[in-house]
Write a protein that holds these residues in place. Structure first.
Motif, PDB file in Angstrom:
ATOM      1  N   SER A  40       0.842  -1.203   0.000  1.00 39.28           N
ATOM      2  CA  SER A  40       0.000   0.000   0.000  1.00 39.28           C
ATOM      3  C   SER A  40       0.870   1.244   0.000  1.00 39.28           C
ATOM      4  O   SER A  40       1.988   1.253   0.518  1.00 39.28           O
ATOM      5  CB  SER A  40      -0.930   0.002   1.211  1.00 39.28           C
ATOM      6  OG  SER A  40      -0.194   0.152   2.397  1.00 39.28           O
ATOM      7  N   ASP A  41       0.342   2.301  -0.609  1.00 41.86           N
ATOM      8  CA  ASP A  41       0.976   3.612  -0.591  1.00 41.86           C
ATOM      9  C   ASP A  41      -0.129   4.655  -0.465  1.00 41.86           C
ATOM     10  O   ASP A  41      -1.285   4.315  -0.251  1.00 41.86           O
ATOM     11  CB  ASP A  41       1.859   3.825  -1.830  1.00 41.86           C
ATOM     12  CG  ASP A  41       1.106   3.681  -3.139  1.00 41.86           C
ATOM     13  OD1 ASP A  41      -0.132   3.852  -3.154  1.00 41.86           O
ATOM     14  OD2 ASP A  41       1.742   3.396  -4.165  1.00 41.86           O
ATOM     15  N   ASP A  43      -1.564   6.371  -2.686  1.00 41.99           N
ATOM     16  CA  ASP A  43      -2.515   6.377  -3.795  1.00 41.99           C
ATOM     17  C   ASP A  43      -3.440   5.168  -3.823  1.00 41.99           C
ATOM     18  O   ASP A  43      -4.413   5.150  -4.561  1.00 41.99           O
ATOM     19  CB  ASP A  43      -1.767   6.436  -5.127  1.00 41.99           C
ATOM     20  CG  ASP A  43      -0.958   7.719  -5.249  1.00 41.99           C
ATOM     21  OD1 ASP A  43      -1.397   8.749  -4.714  1.00 41.99           O
ATOM     22  OD2 ASP A  43       0.112   7.671  -5.882  1.00 41.99           O
ATOM     23  N   GLY A  44      -3.141   4.102  -3.081  1.00 42.85           N
ATOM     24  CA  GLY A  44      -3.978   2.911  -3.103  1.00 42.85           C
ATOM     25  C   GLY A  44      -3.201   1.670  -2.716  1.00 42.85           C
ATOM     26  O   GLY A  44      -2.172   1.738  -2.043  1.00 42.85           O
ATOM     27  N   VAL A  45      -3.688   0.533  -3.192  1.00 40.88           N
ATOM     28  CA  VAL A  45      -3.125  -0.758  -2.816  1.00 40.88           C
ATOM     29  C   VAL A  45      -2.834  -1.563  -4.077  1.00 40.88           C
ATOM     30  O   VAL A  45      -3.707  -1.737  -4.929  1.00 40.88           O
ATOM     31  CB  VAL A  45      -4.122  -1.540  -1.923  1.00 40.88           C
ATOM     32  CG1 VAL A  45      -3.567  -2.884  -1.544  1.00 40.88           C
ATOM     33  CG2 VAL A  45      -4.463  -0.732  -0.684  1.00 40.88           C
ATOM     34  N   ASP A  46      -1.595  -2.023  -4.215  1.00 38.96           N
ATOM     35  CA  ASP A  46      -1.200  -2.886  -5.329  1.00 38.96           C
ATOM     36  C   ASP A  46      -1.204  -4.325  -4.852  1.00 38.96           C
ATOM     37  O   ASP A  46      -0.681  -4.640  -3.780  1.00 38.96           O
ATOM     38  CB  ASP A  46       0.203  -2.533  -5.829  1.00 38.96           C
ATOM     39  CG  ASP A  46       0.248  -1.173  -6.483  1.00 38.96           C
ATOM     40  OD1 ASP A  46      -0.598  -0.933  -7.357  1.00 38.96           O
ATOM     41  OD2 ASP A  46       1.129  -0.374  -6.121  1.00 38.96           O
ATOM     42  N   VAL A  47      -1.785  -5.221  -5.673  1.00 42.47           N
ATOM     43  CA  VAL A  47      -1.861  -6.638  -5.326  1.00 42.47           C
ATOM     44  C   VAL A  47      -1.197  -7.447  -6.428  1.00 42.47           C
ATOM     45  O   VAL A  47      -1.493  -7.266  -7.611  1.00 42.47           O
ATOM     46  CB  VAL A  47      -3.318  -7.097  -5.154  1.00 42.47           C
ATOM     47  CG1 VAL A  47      -3.374  -8.579  -4.821  1.00 42.47           C
ATOM     48  CG2 VAL A  47      -4.023  -6.286  -4.084  1.00 42.47           C
ATOM     49  N   THR A  61      -8.530   0.769  -1.558  1.00 46.84           N
ATOM     50  CA  THR A  61      -8.248   0.608  -0.129  1.00 46.84           C
ATOM     51  C   THR A  61      -7.801  -0.820   0.158  1.00 46.84           C
ATOM     52  O   THR A  61      -8.012  -1.737  -0.657  1.00 46.84           O
ATOM     53  CB  THR A  61      -9.511   0.883   0.722  1.00 46.84           C
ATOM     54  OG1 THR A  61     -10.497  -0.110   0.421  1.00 46.84           O
ATOM     55  CG2 THR A  61     -10.056   2.281   0.471  1.00 46.84           C
ATOM     56  N   LEU A  62      -7.225  -1.010   1.326  1.00 42.26           N
ATOM     57  CA  LEU A  62      -6.818  -2.340   1.767  1.00 42.26           C
ATOM     58  C   LEU A  62      -8.042  -3.238   1.929  1.00 42.26           C
ATOM     59  O   LEU A  62      -8.005  -4.427   1.590  1.00 42.26           O
ATOM     60  CB  LEU A  62      -6.036  -2.232   3.088  1.00 42.26           C
ATOM     61  CG  LEU A  62      -5.498  -3.541   3.651  1.00 42.26           C
ATOM     62  CD1 LEU A  62      -4.555  -4.214   2.675  1.00 42.26           C
ATOM     63  CD2 LEU A  62      -4.800  -3.277   4.978  1.00 42.26           C
ATOM     64  N   GLU A  63      -9.138  -2.681   2.399  1.00 41.73           N
ATOM     65  CA  GLU A  63     -10.371  -3.449   2.569  1.00 41.73           C
ATOM     66  C   GLU A  63     -10.875  -3.990   1.233  1.00 41.73           C
ATOM     67  O   GLU A  63     -11.348  -5.130   1.147  1.00 41.73           O
ATOM     68  CB  GLU A  63     -11.460  -2.607   3.249  1.00 41.73           C
ATOM     69  CG  GLU A  63     -11.191  -2.300   4.712  1.00 41.73           C
ATOM     70  CD  GLU A  63     -10.142  -1.196   4.902  1.00 41.73           C
ATOM     71  OE1 GLU A  63      -9.931  -0.373   3.970  1.00 41.73           O
ATOM     72  OE2 GLU A  63      -9.530  -1.168   5.976  1.00 41.73           O
TER      73      GLU A  63
END
Length: 113
Positions: A40-41, A43-47, A61-63
């Motif tokens: 996460s940063d 700007d958002g969450v990379d997966v 978001t992480l959620e």
């Protein structure tokens, strides 16, 4: 490493802003247990998915990322899991097969020296 479990999803922090996502229903020593890595940063969450569609994804978001992980585990249990290879039928070499058909023998003829 501290892990938090939510249903079949287990989230373990690797370092600040980086988590390992696991399928908690799999044995701890099974490499298929790890289904994604999340960073996460601001700007958002990379997966980075490790099963199914392996393309990287970005969530707000992480959620949202955890909900996507939960959906992958719940909707496709066993999908894309490693399994035994599909057996490939064995056929004799073409020459031996033609000899067997023409002479009606059970084994290829011996080679004369």
């Amino acid at each position: 490493m501290h892990a938090v479990r939510h249903g079949r999803i287990e989230m373990a922090m690797i370092e600040e802003g980086c988590w390992r996502i696991c399928d908690a229903s799999m044995p701890p020593d099974d490499p298929r247990r790890v289904i994604a890595y999340i960073e996460s940063d601001d700007d958002g969450v990379d997966v980075l998915w490790l099963s199914g569609d392996r393309r990287p994804a970005r969530y707000g978001t992480l959620e949202d990322a955890l909900a996507a992980a939960d959906a992958r585990v719940v909707t496709a249990p066993g999908e894309d899991r490693a399994s035994r290879p599909v057996p490939i039928p064995h056929f004799p070499p073409p020459r031996a097969a033609s000899v067997l058909r023409t002479k009606g023998r059970a084994a290829p003829p011996s080679i004369e020296a």
